[in-house]
Design a protein around this motif. Structure first.
Motif, mmCIF file in Angstrom:
data_model
loop_
_atom_site.group_PDB
_atom_site.id
_atom_site.type_symbol
_atom_site.label_atom_id
_atom_site.label_comp_id
_atom_site.label_asym_id
_atom_site.label_seq_id
_atom_site.Cartn_x
_atom_site.Cartn_y
_atom_site.Cartn_z
ATOM 1 N N MET A 1 0.835 -1.206 0.000
ATOM 2 C CA MET A 1 0.000 0.000 0.000
ATOM 3 C C MET A 1 0.869 1.255 0.000
ATOM 4 N N ALA A 2 1.826 1.285 0.918
ATOM 5 C CA ALA A 2 2.660 2.486 1.032
ATOM 6 C C ALA A 2 3.522 2.669 -0.210
ATOM 7 N N ARG B 1 7.636 12.625 1.451
ATOM 8 C CA ARG B 1 9.071 12.660 1.727
ATOM 9 C C ARG B 1 9.361 12.260 3.168
ATOM 10 N N ARG C 1 3.298 6.380 -6.960
ATOM 11 C CA ARG C 1 2.318 6.880 -7.915
ATOM 12 C C ARG C 1 1.599 8.168 -7.542
ATOM 13 N N LEU C 2 1.477 8.452 -6.270
ATOM 14 C CA LEU C 2 0.617 9.560 -5.874
ATOM 15 C C LEU C 2 1.435 10.717 -5.320
ATOM 16 N N THR C 3 0.851 11.912 -5.416
ATOM 17 C CA THR C 3 1.457 13.028 -4.711
ATOM 18 C C THR C 3 0.587 13.364 -3.524
ATOM 19 N N PHE C 4 1.200 13.425 -2.377
ATOM 20 C CA PHE C 4 0.451 13.751 -1.167
ATOM 21 C C PHE C 4 1.440 14.306 -0.150
ATOM 22 N N PRO C 5 0.932 15.112 0.762
ATOM 23 C CA PRO C 5 1.844 15.697 1.749
ATOM 24 C C PRO C 5 2.391 14.588 2.647
ATOM 25 N N ILE D 1 9.001 -1.308 1.264
ATOM 26 C CA ILE D 1 8.578 -0.062 0.611
ATOM 27 C C ILE D 1 9.551 0.301 -0.509
ATOM 28 N N TYR D 2 10.857 0.208 -0.228
ATOM 29 C CA TYR D 2 11.829 0.565 -1.266
ATOM 30 C C TYR D 2 11.749 -0.374 -2.455
ATOM 31 N N ALA E 1 1.581 4.151 -3.021
ATOM 32 C CA ALA E 1 1.375 5.591 -2.821
ATOM 33 C C ALA E 1 2.660 6.361 -3.115
ATOM 34 N N VAL E 2 3.782 5.835 -2.652
ATOM 35 C CA VAL E 2 5.049 6.531 -2.863
ATOM 36 C C VAL E 2 5.382 6.600 -4.349
ATOM 37 N N LEU F 1 7.644 10.130 4.929
ATOM 38 C CA LEU F 1 7.531 8.669 5.014
ATOM 39 C C LEU F 1 8.814 8.012 4.496
ATOM 40 N N ILE F 2 9.311 8.515 3.358
ATOM 41 C CA ILE F 2 10.548 7.966 2.801
ATOM 42 C C ILE F 2 11.684 8.166 3.795
#
Lengths: 276, 386, 298
Positions: free
Chosen positions: A88-89, A102, A95-99, A152-153, A92-93, A104-105
């Motif tokens: 899931m994360a 960075r 494909r999507l832009t959301f506040p 995630i990576y 989002a990382v 989260l990364i």
């Protein structure tokens, strides 16, 4: 042609060196595990007297069998949760832009570099207070946490390779965002998810520090930790044979995994690190 | 089937850049409209806004009178064909084509019938059980088309659907898309950067540049009456020749001779704000080998040495270098025309194959002075068309 | 046109933000809950006298745990041993890993074999491998100990023991280093190497002038990963020497204080100090050497 033949034999030598490098320590512990206890001290690389007694011994040892069960159960659950949350994360990382993307990364990067020992003392205390100490959940939680950055990576690298237009096409074909994700993205990302799951499982399976610090009995103690508690004073006089046999047993599944999925593991290990 | 109205639609990104500025077009039911322009002109953004893949910043999108701005792509009932085809690699051709129907929860029998029909229409029947990876480029393109037509949507949106094909196949597919659209009668918006595709396919063409519509009209109208230098340079292949020109003593002085100001040229230069230095444009086919012209009235002549001669079969293209500087205009470089012009001013003439022009030899050319366009050097406006 | 700054988010952007946050929430919550609060808690513990054997003595004592640890010879010994192991093993891994990466990338014969076999050390459970090394060097039992002069017991002497720890660490982690470096090698365009050799560069010059500069980002990332990983070394030492003869790392020290000694205050203080050291190493790499943090925008 002469130069070509020389470089072929040069590479053959290199291959032999690499194979010896990788295999000898493994073969040694396997050899020990087949040695009859009376010949442990002969210092020979190849067993002079073969036996399966060491293996019979560990599989009748309730602690070890229980440790294996714990390792498998805890490893599978942690891997499953890490893959679900991580997918899931990562989606989002990628494909999507959301506040907070960075952030989260950044947080996952911090955790990837985090010294596990720094978590041992507070977790030891917190888990005792919450009744999680010496339970499966008590190990699963830190395992998920440390497997998440990896998932995630790796997965976001896989997601980035799936063309954007496929998702747009799915939307145009009438898919909801979830349908687009589930029917188009997930099937295509499946190889990446398998790879990532293997890496995450290897991480959980390999852990030793949490396993000896956050457990106190065979209720949750995983196999590597169990091995370190083998002593000569129990039913074995000398733990060498049983430790070696146990080491081989916990190594074999991973080696099989690794050999079977070699190509994918190489891709997975390097994707997150180099492509960013 | 639907009428699509883009009512003063604007797309502005968070960083302030405007991708599409006040796009105002009414696309009639059954119409085939082409959005054409150089890369970055906003044509794909416009298409994505119609599709719902990008948000509309200002203005309104209406389909059959209903506002669509806030609807998700799946609620707009439009089908899209992508440049990369965007076929789902894990599904067979059949599954790819059926995917929109499956999402619409269509019954099995009807679904199969529709897939078969679409496959028949596109000659895909033998390939239905293959995966996209086992298809050629042209077959993949047809699968993408099949996925679009299968659910009988209100509109087709096509984003450079032929650019990944080789030249010959592109021409074939162009015809079959055109025929398909005429048969189905589905309103179609087609994006391309290729003016030939635009000219051959569309009922109407919308030419865009830097987010702004330059001109809207049927292909021939754009060709005959370009509103500005950009449109004139963009439409037509080979491109229109552009030459520096000066209005002097009631004549137009050009590197290919003086042209008397009569008729529409006279009217064009009578305006209040016409500078003395203008840009003259003349299409290659307005030239002819003077030896082949019998009724040479109303034309000018010019003699030049042929640099290069290309025999195309039905015509010959003769290239000349005029001893004057090339016209430099921002309106031209973006149209993709004369960037590589080098020092001299280049001229291309399209001649009859019977012409005796030879490379390295001088030839006398006739040209139709009434086909000359005059452009304002700064604004690029076509003075002969206002 | 006159809708203020035009900054207002469209419906689609808002939906995307919402979806992004929802998708990240579970992962973020787990990571923050399992690490965030414990870190704060361990800082709090480090400011207390808190020995589980004497719970009634629990008290806030400010920074005096830090004073105790930072003036302790045992801590500094562990610190220097850790640093030594880190620097030496990462240096060896870099050289070996580079050779291995070349072998995996360029081998004419048996490339698949090398790439597969090299993953075995990576896959093996560290503890299992550590026992292998332990028995190999145990006098009487081991095949390697037999190569040494009669009567030597390397694991009971400080220098040799540290060398064996480094050996075990290098063996296990070089393949990972090699894989990261191989991915970096793949970034170097083949034509560039051909162009350089046409220009008359020797093999060595091609390596130092073309390959290395282009691989620098990959090398730095690999070094960063491995340095931080080596600094937290625990499993190998625990099995091989359990920190005796002054071979313990900082992680071993913290563990002994915590689980062996049940001294939460001192154990937590060490944990915090290790965390700070790791952060300093990371910052030096990222700011000092310009290592691109993985996941950052290129």
């Amino acid at each position: 042609m002469e130069a070509g033949r020389r470089s072929v034999s040069g590479w053959t030598v290199a291959n032999v060196v690499v194979v010896l490098y990788a295999m000898v320590p493994v073969l040694w512990i396997a050899s020990l595990s087949f040695k009859d206890p009376s010949t442990f001290t002969d210092g020979s690389f190849i067993p002079r007297k073969w036996t399966l007694g060491n293996y019979a011994g560990i599989f009748t040892n309730a602690d070890f069998v229980r440790g294996l069960v714990n390792s498998i159960g805890i490893g599978l659950i942690s891997t499953f949760v890490a893959i679900v949350f991580g997918t899931m994360a990562a989606y989002a990382v990628a494909r999507l832009t959301f506040p907070g993307k960075r952030l989260l990364i950044g947080v996952s990067l911090l955790i990837a570099m985090f010294p596990q020992i720094s978590l041992v003392s507070p977790l030891f205390q917190i888990e005792r207070a919450l009744g999680l100490f010496n339970t499966w959940a008590g190990l699963i939680l830190p395992y998920i946490t440390f497997a998440l950055p990896l998932t995630i990576y790796t997965l976001s690298a896989f997601f980035r390779e799936i063309p954007w237009e496929l998702e747009k096409a799915a939307k145009m074909d009438g898919a909801t965002p979830f349908q687009a994700f589930w029917q188009v993205i997930v099937p295509l990302a499946a190889p990446g998810m398998v790879t990532t799951a293997i890496l995450a499982f290897i991480f959980c399976w390999n852990d030793f520090l949490f396993a000896i610090s956050l457990t106190s009995s065979n209720a949750a103690r995983t196999a590597p930790a169990t091995i370190s508690f083998f002593t000569g004073s129990t039913q074995f006089e000398d733990p060498t044979g049983s430790i070696s046999a146990a080491a081989v047993v916990i190594t074999i599944p991973i080696v099989i995994f690794v050999l079977f999925f070699q190509r994918r593991i190489v891709a997975g290990l390097t994707s997150g690190a180099v492509k960013g | 089937m639907a009428e699509i109205v883009l009512d003063h639609v604007t797309k502005r990104y968070a960083d302030g850049t405007v991708a599409v500025d006040d796009f105002d077009v009414r696309i009639a039911d059954h119409e085939f409209v082409i959005l054409v322009g150089p890369s970055g002109c906003g044509k794909s953004t416009t298409l994505n806004m119609i599709a719902g893949l990008e948000d509309i910043t200002e203005g309104e999108l209406r389909v059959d009178g209903r506002r669509m701005n806030e609807r998700a792509p799946r609620d707009r009932d439009m089908a899209m064909v992508f440049q990369s085809y965007a076929l789902y690699p894990h599904m067979t051709v059949r599954e790819n084509i059926a995917f929109p129907l499956k999402l619409a929860k269509m019954g099995r029998a009807e679904m199969e019938e529709r897939v078969e029909r679409a496959a028949g229409l596109l000659d895909l029947a033998p390939y239905l059980d293959r995966k996209p990876a086992a298809l050629s480029g042209g077959q993949r393109q047809r699968v993408a088309m099949g996925r679009a037509i299968v659910r009988d949507p209100k509109a087709f949106l096509m984003d450079e659907p032929l650019s990944n094909l080789d030249a010959k196949l592109r021409v074939q597919m162009r015809t079959s898309i055109s025929r398909l659209q005429k048969n189905l009668g589905t309103t179609t918006v087609y994006v391309t950067h290729d003016q030939t595709e635009a000219m051959t396919l569309g009922d109407r063409i919308v030419i865009m540049r830097a987010g702004l519509i330059q001109q809207i009209g049927p292909p021939q109208e754009l060709y005959d009456h370009p509103r500005n230098l950009f449109v004139a340079g963009f439409i037509g292949s080979p491109s229109m020749n552009v030459l520096p020109a000066r209005l002097e003593e009631g004549r137009l002085r050009t590197p290919i001779g003086d042209i008397p100001l009569r008729g529409r040229l006279r009217r064009a230069v009578e305006g209040p704000d016409v500078p003395r230095d203008v840009i003259a444009g003349i299409r290659p086919e307005s030239f002819e080998d003077a030896a082949l012209v019998h009724d040479a009235d109303g034309g000018g002549t010019f003699t030049g040495t042929v640099d290069l001669l290309e025999s195309m079969g039905p015509e010959k293209l003769a290239y000349f270098t005029l001893d004057t500087g090339a016209v430099r205009s921002e309106h031209l470089t973006e149209a993709g025309g004369e960037e590589e012009a080098g020092e001299g001013c280049q001229l291309v003439a399209q001649l009859d194959p019977k012409s005796g022009a030879r490379r390295g030899q001088p030839v006398r050319l006739w040209y139709d002075t009434q086909a000359v366009h005059l452009f304002h050097p700064e604004t690029g406006e076509n003075l002969t068309e206002r | 046109m006159n809708r203020g700054k035009g900054r207002a988010l469209t419906e689609g952007q808002r939906a995307e933000r919402r979806l992004g946050l929802w998708l990240c929430a579970p992962a973020a919550i787990v990571m923050v809950v399992v690490t965030g609060w414990p870190i704060v808690y361990s800082v709090l513990l480090s400011l207390q006298r808190y020995d589980l054997r004497f719970p009634e003595d629990k008290a806030w004592i400010g920074l005096s745990n830090y004073a105790t640890v930072l003036t302790s010879e045992v801590w500094w010994n562990a610190f220097w041993v850790t640093l030594l192991i880190t620097v030496v093993s990462v240096a060896i891994e870099l050289v070996l890993g580079m050779l291995l990466a070349f072998a995996m990338y360029r081998a004419i014969v048996g490339r698949g074999l090398i790439r597969t076999v090299v993953l075995i050390p990576y896959g093996i459970v560290t503890v299992a491998a550590a026992y292998g090394w332990k028995y190999a060097w145990t006098p009487g039992t081991g095949w390697l100990a037999g190569l040494l002069p009669e009567g030597s017991a390397p694991l009971t002497e400080r220098g040799p023991a540290i060398a064996i720890i480094i050996l075990a660490e290098v063996w296990k982690t070089t393949p990972f280093m090699a894989l990261l470096l191989m991915a970096g090698l793949a970034v170097v365009p083949e034509e560039l190497m051909r162009a350089a050799s046409v220009d008359g560069a020797t093999l060595w010059q091609r390596f130092t002038r073309v390959t290395l500069p282009l691989m620098k980002p990959a090398i730095l990332v690999a070094l960063l990963f491995r340095t931080l990983d080596a600094f937290r070394i625990f499993d190998n030492i625990y099995v091989l020497t359990n920190g005796s003869q002054g071979t313990g790392s900082v992680s071993i020290s913290a563990y002994h204080n915590l689980i062996g000694g049940l001294n939460l205050g001192i154990g937590s203080t060490m944990s915090v100090l290790i965390l700070v050291t790791v952060a300093i190493i990371a910052v030096v790499f990222i700011l000092g050497f310009g290592t691109a943090a993985p996941g950052s925008e290129r």
